[in-house]
Motif scaffolding. Structure first.
Motif, PDB file in Angstrom:
ATOM      1  N   ASP A 100      -3.885  -8.730   4.031  1.00 38.25           N
ATOM      2  CA  ASP A 100      -2.830  -8.468   4.763  1.00 38.25           C
ATOM      3  C   ASP A 100      -3.182  -7.611   5.956  1.00 38.25           C
ATOM      4  O   ASP A 100      -2.242  -7.866   7.000  1.00 38.25           O
ATOM      5  CB  ASP A 100      -1.667  -8.293   4.033  1.00 38.25           C
ATOM      6  N   LYS A 101      -4.200  -6.898   6.105  1.00 37.71           N
ATOM      7  CA  LYS A 101      -4.213  -6.140   7.302  1.00 37.71           C
ATOM      8  C   LYS A 101      -5.486  -6.350   8.379  1.00 37.71           C
ATOM      9  O   LYS A 101      -5.854  -5.908   9.168  1.00 37.71           O
ATOM     10  CB  LYS A 101      -4.619  -4.554   6.933  1.00 37.71           C
ATOM     11  N   LEU A 102      -5.991  -7.820   7.959  1.00 43.02           N
ATOM     12  CA  LEU A 102      -7.231  -7.963   8.872  1.00 43.02           C
ATOM     13  C   LEU A 102      -6.868  -8.825   9.976  1.00 43.02           C
ATOM     14  O   LEU A 102      -5.606  -9.707   9.888  1.00 43.02           O
ATOM     15  CB  LEU A 102      -8.020  -9.028   7.956  1.00 43.02           C
ATOM     16  N   PHE A 188      -3.973   9.130   8.815  1.00 42.73           N
ATOM     17  CA  PHE A 188      -2.992   8.360   8.841  1.00 42.73           C
ATOM     18  C   PHE A 188      -2.990   7.588   7.326  1.00 42.73           C
ATOM     19  O   PHE A 188      -1.782   7.213   6.905  1.00 42.73           O
ATOM     20  CB  PHE A 188      -3.314   7.191   9.878  1.00 42.73           C
ATOM     21  N   ARG A 189      -3.880   7.097   6.960  1.00 37.02           N
ATOM     22  CA  ARG A 189      -3.824   6.589   5.740  1.00 37.02           C
ATOM     23  C   ARG A 189      -4.673   7.129   4.874  1.00 37.02           C
ATOM     24  O   ARG A 189      -6.032   6.960   5.022  1.00 37.02           O
ATOM     25  CB  ARG A 189      -4.019   4.941   5.621  1.00 37.02           C
ATOM     26  N   THR A 190      -4.509   7.697   3.690  1.00 40.24           N
ATOM     27  CA  THR A 190      -5.269   8.693   2.686  1.00 40.24           C
ATOM     28  C   THR A 190      -4.634   8.149   1.340  1.00 40.24           C
ATOM     29  O   THR A 190      -3.805   7.509   1.098  1.00 40.24           O
ATOM     30  CB  THR A 190      -5.024  10.037   2.978  1.00 40.24           C
ATOM     31  N   GLU A 262       3.307   2.362  11.405  1.00 40.99           N
ATOM     32  CA  GLU A 262       4.590   2.767  10.606  1.00 40.99           C
ATOM     33  C   GLU A 262       4.560   4.306  10.482  1.00 40.99           C
ATOM     34  O   GLU A 262       3.448   4.975  10.281  1.00 40.99           O
ATOM     35  CB  GLU A 262       4.760   2.134   9.487  1.00 40.99           C
ATOM     36  N   LEU A 263       5.514   5.136  10.799  1.00 43.13           N
ATOM     37  CA  LEU A 263       5.754   6.380  10.353  1.00 43.13           C
ATOM     38  C   LEU A 263       6.726   6.673   9.172  1.00 43.13           C
ATOM     39  O   LEU A 263       6.634   7.310   8.513  1.00 43.13           O
ATOM     40  CB  LEU A 263       6.326   7.412  11.702  1.00 43.13           C
ATOM     41  N   GLU A 264       7.755   5.515   9.253  1.00 47.71           N
ATOM     42  CA  GLU A 264       8.856   5.804   8.283  1.00 47.71           C
ATOM     43  C   GLU A 264       9.362   4.349   7.974  1.00 47.71           C
ATOM     44  O   GLU A 264       9.469   3.406   8.799  1.00 47.71           O
ATOM     45  CB  GLU A 264       9.808   6.636   8.608  1.00 47.71           C
ATOM     46  N   PRO A 303      15.633   6.367   3.679  1.00 44.31           N
ATOM     47  CA  PRO A 303      14.690   6.664   4.754  1.00 44.31           C
ATOM     48  C   PRO A 303      13.329   7.369   3.913  1.00 44.31           C
ATOM     49  O   PRO A 303      13.530   8.444   3.639  1.00 44.31           O
ATOM     50  CB  PRO A 303      15.546   7.602   5.513  1.00 44.31           C
ATOM     51  N   ALA A 304      12.270   6.642   4.204  1.00 45.97           N
ATOM     52  CA  ALA A 304      11.039   6.938   3.477  1.00 45.97           C
ATOM     53  C   ALA A 304       9.873   7.408   4.688  1.00 45.97           C
ATOM     54  O   ALA A 304       9.373   6.319   4.999  1.00 45.97           O
ATOM     55  CB  ALA A 304      10.459   6.000   2.582  1.00 45.97           C
ATOM     56  N   ALA A 305       9.666   8.580   4.673  1.00 42.00           N
ATOM     57  CA  ALA A 305       8.730   8.854   5.596  1.00 42.00           C
ATOM     58  C   ALA A 305       7.512   9.650   5.205  1.00 42.00           C
ATOM     59  O   ALA A 305       7.513  10.060   4.047  1.00 42.00           O
ATOM     60  CB  ALA A 305       9.341   9.992   6.762  1.00 42.00           C
TER      61      ALA A 305
HETATM   62  P1  ATP Z   1       1.833   0.657   4.469  1.00 40.66           P
HETATM   63  O1  ATP Z   1       2.434  -0.643   4.972  1.00 40.66           O
HETATM   64  O2  ATP Z   1       1.303   1.392   5.922  1.00 40.66           O
HETATM   65  O3  ATP Z   1       0.798   0.520   3.318  1.00 40.66           O
HETATM   66  P2  ATP Z   1       4.317   1.174   3.050  1.00 40.66           P
HETATM   67  O4  ATP Z   1       5.019   0.337   4.039  1.00 40.66           O
HETATM   68  O5  ATP Z   1       3.580   0.714   1.859  1.00 40.66           O
HETATM   69  O6  ATP Z   1       2.936   1.797   4.327  1.00 40.66           O
HETATM   70  P3  ATP Z   1       6.082   3.004   2.281  1.00 40.66           P
HETATM   71  O7  ATP Z   1       5.771   2.723   0.783  1.00 40.66           O
HETATM   72  O8  ATP Z   1       7.311   2.438   2.770  1.00 40.66           O
HETATM   73  O9  ATP Z   1       4.641   2.445   3.104  1.00 40.66           O
HETATM   74  O10 ATP Z   1       5.975   4.515   2.204  1.00 40.66           O
HETATM   75  C1  ATP Z   1       6.571   5.087   3.022  1.00 40.66           C
HETATM   76  C2  ATP Z   1       6.038   6.052   3.995  1.00 40.66           C
HETATM   77  O11 ATP Z   1       5.012   7.133   3.582  1.00 40.66           O
HETATM   78  C3  ATP Z   1       5.165   5.330   5.088  1.00 40.66           C
HETATM   79  O12 ATP Z   1       6.018   5.068   6.092  1.00 40.66           O
HETATM   80  C4  ATP Z   1       4.074   6.342   5.603  1.00 40.66           C
HETATM   81  O13 ATP Z   1       4.412   7.340   6.230  1.00 40.66           O
HETATM   82  C5  ATP Z   1       3.883   7.192   4.230  1.00 40.66           C
HETATM   83  N1  ATP Z   1       2.782   6.554   3.617  1.00 40.66           N
HETATM   84  C6  ATP Z   1       2.487   5.425   2.754  1.00 40.66           C
HETATM   85  N2  ATP Z   1       1.353   5.572   2.389  1.00 40.66           N
HETATM   86  C7  ATP Z   1       0.487   6.206   3.078  1.00 40.66           C
HETATM   87  C8  ATP Z   1      -1.021   6.779   3.051  1.00 40.66           C
HETATM   88  N3  ATP Z   1      -1.639   5.847   2.430  1.00 40.66           N
HETATM   89  N4  ATP Z   1      -1.412   7.748   3.613  1.00 40.66           N
HETATM   90  C9  ATP Z   1      -0.419   8.537   4.255  1.00 40.66           C
HETATM   91  N5  ATP Z   1       1.025   8.188   4.404  1.00 40.66           N
HETATM   92  C10 ATP Z   1       1.396   7.042   3.726  1.00 40.66           C
END
Ligand code: ATP
Length: 434
Positions: A100-102, A188-190, A262-264, A303-305
């Protein structure tokens, strides 16, 4: 002027914001360690969130729940069944990707080959481990993939002990773990990261209003801490994007060097979670609304950040370059509340009589501010370093200070310098650093 990706990653490494985890062993992919400055910055981001969400409000309280929870929690929440991403593997280069990210679902971004992907497989993102000395299916537990469920399972404990009445919220900051298929873009994504989440419980008929309220409130939090308005936006999810629990979601997005991301996420989770936990645990998680004399499952606005992701965004956004006397000055224009060092105290030289004065001033200022007492290198280089790490004020002790008991205070952004009496420095800085 936000930084490009490589510039900010290099600066983060060079100045000790973020290091590759296990670097001396070749590094562990997608795991990072925060150095002295990064730790301070991340802490400040979390403190500001906590301040605005908990400290400044009388309708939200905080908790700190365990990373390890009963596996039942993740069955009830739907994570065991459906917290998964579609994984495809390229038959040519054997790299795995999240479908879904391609950009193009038929082309492998690693080797460029078309139509080489395997059929998509759903891959559950939860890390599994075992509790106790024996590894059997009976003692499998998960590392939490979000902090939210720790809040839902404590809803009744908190409501009762903190004597909360609707509408009210429960906030939490903490580590979460997801076995991401494609981690990347630095922090950003860990696979291990920190979240700042708040569940706001309200009457079902008030949920839409609170949803709108939290969209504005959250957007304003980023702007209030100096994020560039043009780099921030709210993006409502399309119907096909919504999670299984959500009636409505909008993301707060930042314009990262690679585009909007996305940040939040701000979601109306309805009564999905409380109902699911009530069903599975057999405990009554309804709320009795005394004034209206009715009983129901509250709705939840969440709100999930991401704390680590947001910290990265603040770094990118604060980066600036300007030309001063034909030289490029790099300056991190961080809000003073986020800056890892708020005041640098710099003796002009390493002469003992200067250091005596500067050390004593630094120790005095430390009681109020985050202070660095830096005595090495030429003064110009020390200013450059402080600009690069975003220190709002440098206080320089020179030879005149020994006679006139005054020091020079230099402002990071305007580079103007004020000569201030030593005993006035704290008040001067207090006024400017809030
Ligand atoms: P994505 O679509 O980017 O995988 P998500 O929509 O699954 O993210 P949420 O479950 O809504 O993310 O999580 C809330 C917040 O937690 C995200 O907006 C992001 O800031 C943070 N977050 C989620 N996954 C990660 C990650 N792997 N690394 C760093 N931050 C993360």
């Amino acid at each position: 002027m936000p930084a490009d990706f490589d510039t900010i990653v290099n600066l983060a490494k060079k100045r000790g914001f973020v290091f590759q985890s296990s670097e001396i062993y070749g590094g562990l992919r997608s795991a990072y360690d925060y150095g002295p400055l990064g730790t301070a910055l991340l802490r400040n981001v979390k403190d500001q969130w906590w301040r605005s969400m908990v400290q400044m409000r009388d309708d939200i309280v905080g908790i700190d729940s365990a990373v390890l929870q009963s596996p039942e929690v993740w069955v009830a929440s739907g994570h065991v069944a459906s917290f998964s991403d579609p994984l495809v593997e390229c038959r040519n280069c054997h790299n795995r990707h999240r479908l879904d990210k391609l950009d193009d679902p038929d082309v492998c971004p690693s080797c460029g080959k078309r139509d080489e992907f395997t059929e998509p497989k759903l891959f559950n993102l939860m890390f599994k481990t075992h509790m106790g000395p024996v590894e059997t299916d009976d003692n499998a537990v998960y590392l939490r993939p979000e902090t939210a469920q720790g809040i839902f399972i404590n809803f009744e404990n908190v409501r009762r002990t903190a004597r909360m009445t609707l509408p009210f919220g429960i906030a939490q900051i903490g580590k979460s773990f997801r076995n991401e298929i494609t981690p990347g873009q630095f922090v950003f994504r860990t696979r291990e990261f920190e979240q700042m989440e708040m569940e706001f419980f309200c009457r079902p008929d008030d949920a839409d209003e609170w949803f709108t309220y939290w969209l504005e409130e959250r957007k304003n939090w980023y702007l209030g801490l100096g994020m560039t308005p043009d780099n921030l936006r709210l993006r409502p999810h399309g119907k096909d994007e919504l999670s299984h629990y959500s009636a409505n979601t909008s993301d707060v997005e930042y314009r990262f060097p690679w585009g909007w991301d996305e940040l939040e996420g701000i979601a109306n989770r309805t009564d999905f979670d409380l109902k699911a936990h009530a069903d599975r645990s057999g405990k009554d998680l309804t709320y009795f609304d005394q004034p209206n004399n009715d009983r129901f499952f509250p709705y939840v606005i969440e709100p999930a950040a991401g704390a680590t992701r947001t910290t990265f965004a603040f770094l990118i956004d604060a980066y600036d370059e300007e030309t001063v006397n034909d030289e490029t000055r790099v300056v991190m224009r961080l809000d003073p509340r986020l800056a890892p060092v708020q005041v640098a105290v710099l003796p002009l030289s390493k002469k003992a009589e200067l250091i005596e004065v500067s050390a004593s001033l630094a120790n005095e200022l430390r009681k109020t501010f985050a202070v660095e007492h830096d005595i090495t290198q030429a003064i110009g280089r020390r200013y450059r370093r402080q600009d690069e790490i975003g220190t709002p004020y440098c206080v320089t002790v020179d030879f005149d200070s020994l006679d006139d008991h005054q020091v020079t205070v230099r402002d990071r952004d305007s580079m103007t310098q004020d000569r201030i009496s030593i005993d006035q420095v704290e008040a001067y800085l207090r006024e400017r650093l809030r």
